[in-house]
Design an enzyme around this catalytic site. Structure first.
Site, PDB file in Angstrom:
ATOM      1  N   GLU A   1       0.854  -1.197   0.000  1.00 23.17           N
ATOM      2  CA  GLU A   1       0.000   0.000   0.000  1.00 23.17           C
ATOM      3  C   GLU A   1       0.882   1.236   0.000  1.00 23.17           C
ATOM      4  OE1 GLU A   1      -2.490  -0.274   3.519  1.00 23.17           O
ATOM      5  OE2 GLU A   1      -2.651  -2.441   3.237  1.00 23.17           O
TER       6      GLU A   1
ATOM      7  N   LYS B   1       1.934   4.841   1.652  1.00 21.49           N
ATOM      8  CA  LYS B   1       1.873   5.409   3.011  1.00 21.49           C
ATOM      9  C   LYS B   1       1.460   6.867   2.872  1.00 21.49           C
ATOM     10  CE  LYS B   1       4.283   5.630   7.408  1.00 21.49           C
ATOM     11  NZ  LYS B   1       3.956   7.002   7.704  1.00 21.49           N
TER      12      LYS B   1
ATOM     13  N   ASP C   1       0.465  10.623   3.689  1.00 23.16           N
ATOM     14  CA  ASP C   1       1.018  11.560   4.666  1.00 23.16           C
ATOM     15  C   ASP C   1      -0.103  12.489   5.139  1.00 23.16           C
ATOM     16  OD1 ASP C   1       2.856  12.721   6.238  1.00 23.16           O
ATOM     17  OD2 ASP C   1       3.879  13.835   4.656  1.00 23.16           O
TER      18      ASP C   1
ATOM     19  N   TYR D   1      -7.399   2.134   5.236  1.00 23.20           N
ATOM     20  CA  TYR D   1      -6.294   1.191   5.040  1.00 23.20           C
ATOM     21  C   TYR D   1      -6.313   0.021   6.031  1.00 23.20           C
ATOM     22  CZ  TYR D   1      -4.172   4.340   8.502  1.00 23.20           C
ATOM     23  OH  TYR D   1      -3.936   5.112   9.598  1.00 23.20           O
TER      24      TYR D   1
ATOM     25  N   LYS E   1      10.259   4.087   4.240  1.00 24.80           N
ATOM     26  CA  LYS E   1      10.210   5.557   4.190  1.00 24.80           C
ATOM     27  C   LYS E   1      11.104   6.058   3.058  1.00 24.80           C
ATOM     28  CE  LYS E   1       9.175   8.066   7.437  1.00 24.80           C
ATOM     29  NZ  LYS E   1       8.093   9.011   7.635  1.00 24.80           N
TER      30      LYS E   1
ATOM     31  N   CYS F   1      27.126  47.365   3.314  1.00 22.96           N
ATOM     32  CA  CYS F   1      25.862  47.030   3.971  1.00 22.96           C
ATOM     33  C   CYS F   1      24.747  47.820   3.277  1.00 22.96           C
ATOM     34  CB  CYS F   1      25.970  47.454   5.442  1.00 22.96           C
ATOM     35  SG  CYS F   1      24.535  47.090   6.446  1.00 22.96           S
TER      36      CYS F   1
ATOM     37  N   CYS G   1      22.233  49.201   4.516  1.00 22.84           N
ATOM     38  CA  CYS G   1      21.551  50.191   5.354  1.00 22.84           C
ATOM     39  C   CYS G   1      21.986  51.597   4.914  1.00 22.84           C
ATOM     40  CB  CYS G   1      21.864  49.948   6.820  1.00 22.84           C
ATOM     41  SG  CYS G   1      23.480  50.559   7.310  1.00 22.84           S
TER      42      CYS G   1
ATOM     43  N   CYS H   1      29.430  43.650   9.214  1.00 21.96           N
ATOM     44  CA  CYS H   1      29.259  45.097   9.193  1.00 21.96           C
ATOM     45  C   CYS H   1      29.632  45.549  10.599  1.00 21.96           C
ATOM     46  CB  CYS H   1      27.803  45.472   8.897  1.00 21.96           C
ATOM     47  SG  CYS H   1      27.491  47.211   9.212  1.00 21.96           S
TER      48      CYS H   1
ATOM     49  N   CYS I   1      24.726  50.229  13.261  1.00 24.17           N
ATOM     50  CA  CYS I   1      24.127  49.784  11.988  1.00 24.17           C
ATOM     51  C   CYS I   1      22.653  49.442  12.223  1.00 24.17           C
ATOM     52  CB  CYS I   1      24.866  48.561  11.470  1.00 24.17           C
ATOM     53  SG  CYS I   1      23.992  47.723  10.126  1.00 24.17           S
TER      54      CYS I   1
END
Ligand code: IVH
Length: 673
Positions: free
Chosen positions: A113, A115, A117, A224, A313, A407, A409, A426, A431
């Site tokens: 069968e 499996k 999920d 099942y 699995k 950076c 910023c 940085c 910052c």
């Protein structure tokens, strides 16, 4: 009664309330049923020991009743399946069973069968009428979800005349992949957070308070296994029960196949894996069951799985997707980390749109370039990872990626990489990206656990001047927050409550949140445990701090330097004024069931994060190193475990157990067979 017990009971109630909310109200559980049960039974044990602490509104009395779901005792336990992670492991199972029944006898035929999920449920019919549907729960006690299950069209509400007087049918509730995709598309269009995967969405949909919501989710069901039966035909083979169930109108999956021998089972497993994405439902493996019911009875069951069935699995999958960009995030300590911005792809059970690329060298080694098609997988089945480019699909002239010089910023500070260091930093003292990262980290789950302070919100709050450092969280002007579009009354109320609750997180969490260079989660907890109050840490010099077992001189120096800094002192005082608890540690009154035992965890567990599993072991007196040795008491296998660990455990004769046995081990300190 110790203060620790009082603290732990309060903490457990708060945790349970939090997870209940995630589960029921937010439809987005963070832990599995099994993980939740661990919390609940720890609370029940404490209430048993200290009856004064028991309260009528304790979750031990209210969970599973009233607003939640009534408990249902399974007359026949709903067991899990034994697992094989390779065809070799299937062969070992086959050999073991053959020996058990006598080498000459045939084990087969087998019923193969898929499996599914999803979520296991048991549905009970009396005189042909559906009377109850229950979740699996912990296998012995599940929850009554009848009102929701009757909304599932696939589940017959009545059976044809002549049906058995009593019939219990087991199967998997799931959400079709196409329905999941549509649901997420609708959520994306309306700006809502995306659901992680069909399984969690199905589980959340089934556990709604309002059955109308369940009905709207179009859940499906495959049967099942037959459970109890009275007043019906007697069967000799599992495969016959499928024919019978189909005749009664139950949905039986069309891939069920009876085969004669082990080779044919393995061929089925391989075919299932190869075709797994052709089905409109998620599968995470395939199952082989011995067809003869007499043989099943002879083989019997262990404490958590029948011997006559095995689940194969699937190994983790890889998928391809477009690498849209490589962006750089600045962490709370200034570290600049490149990450892949991906065209969202569903892989290994959830949708991935970002994956860390760690540092400049990793990007170079993988040679991934924005514009490439890349392979993506889940490392250890949880962390998204870019494996590498599909070179055959690389557009002509695509340039290698270069680490940004500055950076992003407004300071545009240069990003520097020190000799011998893999990371860029940085180093600008103020910052804004670092500051935002710190606030996010402070509010993060391992630190103060404040909801609602994700990257976008923090950046928004700092940009509009509502927040400029971590202490500002406790000084937030909620009237102004309400004026921001998207911040309704409920979300602001929730944010406020979460900020208030965080004040009692304790010293360990606070130290983590303070973001002291070199001081990680473990060091923070050690300091908290040993000093008990932040003021004592403030007074301590590096030598005293370094005397704590597990805290080295580098950390000790760094902590002392941190608290000598005036800006940091100012922040600490504002946290004090706000009422943040400086005391701790949260000493956990957990029975020391694993005293002296070494338990290794491999792969991802459903109910524990990686650190959570380690902490669950160490808080019970055990050790949890990263590798298996002859001292290992047990190896716990989650999804996608390390193959070498399993091989080593087998070599050394170390018992290999699953998550359910792990939970039992934590409770009892013994391996139950
Ligand atoms: S048989 C006694 N068959 O896997 C064995 N289970 O680990 C009862 N599952 O809780 C289960 N597909 O939710 C069986 N074809 C299948 C299955 C299946 C998915 C799930 C089920 C169960 C878990 C066991």
């Amino acid at each position: 009664m110790s203060d620790d017990a009082v603290t732990r009971v309060e903490e457990l109630r708060a945790l349970i309330a939090h997870h209940n909310e995630r589960y029921f109200a937010l439809d987005s559980p963070e832990i599995s049923d099994a993980g939740f049960d661990v919390l609940l039974s720890e609370l029940a044990a404490l209430e048993d020991k200290y009856p004064n602490l028991a309260a009528t509104d304790s979750p031990t009395k209210t969970v599973g009743a009233g607003a939640t779901f009534a408990p249902v005792q399974h007359d026949v336990p709903m067991m899990s399946l034994d697992k094989a992670f390779s065809t070799d492991e299937f062969d070992q199972w086959h050999t073991r069973l053959s020996r058990r029944i006598g080498e000459d006898a045939e084990l087969g035929p087998f019923v193969c069968e898929l499996k599914f999920d999803g979520l296991a449920i048991s549905v009970r019919y009396e005189n042909g009428i559906l009377v109850r549907a229950a979740t699996r729960g912990n296998g012995t006690v599940g929850e009554d979800v009848t009102a929701n299950v009757v909304t599932i069209l696939d589940v017959p509400k009545t059976l044809p005349a002549g049906a058995p007087a009593l019939l219990e049918v087991r199967g998997e509730v799931f959400m079709a992949v196409s329905d999941f995709t549509m649901l997420n598309q609708a959520r994306q269009a309306s700006g809502q957070a995306l659901y992680a995967n069909p399984r969690n969405t199905a589980a959340g949909s089934l556990r709604q308070k309002d059955p109308a919501i369940t009905a709207s989710r179009n859940l499906k069901w495959f049967t099942y296994q037959m459970g109890q039966i009275e007043g019906g035909p007697a069967f000799t083979h599992h495969s016959e029960t499928f024919d019978f169930l189909a005749e009664l109108g139950f949905p039986v999956n069309d891939q069920v196949k009876v085969v004669d021998n082990a080779d044919a089972v393995k061929a089925y497993f391989t075919a299932a894996e190869n075709h797994r994405h052709q089905f409109n439902y998620e599968i995470d493996g395939a199952v082989a069951k011995i067809d003869s019911l007499a043989r099943q009875r002879d083989l019997g069951v262990t404490s958590h799985h029948p011997r006559w069935a095995i689940a194969f699995k699937f190994p983790p999958e890889e998928k391809t997707t477009a690498l849209l960009d490589i962006a750089v995030s600045i962490g709370s300590k200034g570290k600049a980390t490149p990450f892949a911005v991906l065209d969202p792809v569903f892989v290994g059970g959830s949708t991935v749109q970002m994956a860390t690329l760690h540092n400049e060298d990793q990007v170079a080694v993988k040679d991934v370039r924005p514009g490439d098609t890349v392979w993506v997988r889940k490392a250890g089945d949880v962390i998204p990872e870019v494996v590498g480019p599909v070179l055959s699909e690389r557009p002509k002239g695509l340039q290698p990626w270069r680490f940004p010089e500055r950076c992003d910023c407004p300071n545009r500070h240069r990003l520097t990489r020190a000799d011998g260091d893999a990371a860029h930093y940085c180093l600008h003292p103020v910052c804004p990206r670092q500051r935002d990262g710190w606030i996010e980290h402070f509010a993060g789950r391992s630190a103060m656990d404040i909801e609602g302070f994700g990257e976008r919100t923090v950046r928004l709050f700092t940009q509009v001047g509502l927040l400029s450092d971590i202490a500002g969280i406790y000084e937030l002007d909620f009237v102004r927050v309400r004026e921001i579009e998207g911040f309704g009354e409920t979300s602001v109320r929730k944010m406020h409550a979460s900020i208030e609750a965080s004040k009692d997180r304790g010293l360990g969490a606070l130290l983590i949140g303070l973001n002291v260079r070199h001081l990680g989660d473990n060091g923070s907890k050690l300091l908290a445990k040993s000093f008990g109050h932040l003021d004592r840490i403030l007074e301590a010099d590096a030598e005293t701090l370094g005397a704590v077992d597990g805290v080295g001189p580098v950390i000790a120096e760094s902590v002392a330097r941190y608290f000598a800094n005036e800006t940091n002192q100012g922040i600490v005082e504002r946290l004090r004024s706000a009422g943040v608890d400086f005391a701790g540690p949260e000493v956990i009154d957990v029975p020391q069931t694993l005293e002296g035992l070494t338990v290794v965890v491999s792969g991802s567990l459903v109910g524990f994060s990686r650190d959570g599993a380690k902490e669950a072991i160490t808080s019970r007196g055990g050790k949890s190193p990263g590798s298996v040795s002859k001292k290992t008491f047990a190896l716990v296998l989650g999804d996608s475990p390390g193959v070498s660990k399993i091989a080593k455990a087998e070599d050394l004769g170390v018992p290999v157990i699953d998550e359910t046995s792990f939970i039992q081990l934590m409770h009892t300190g013994r391996l139950l067979t």
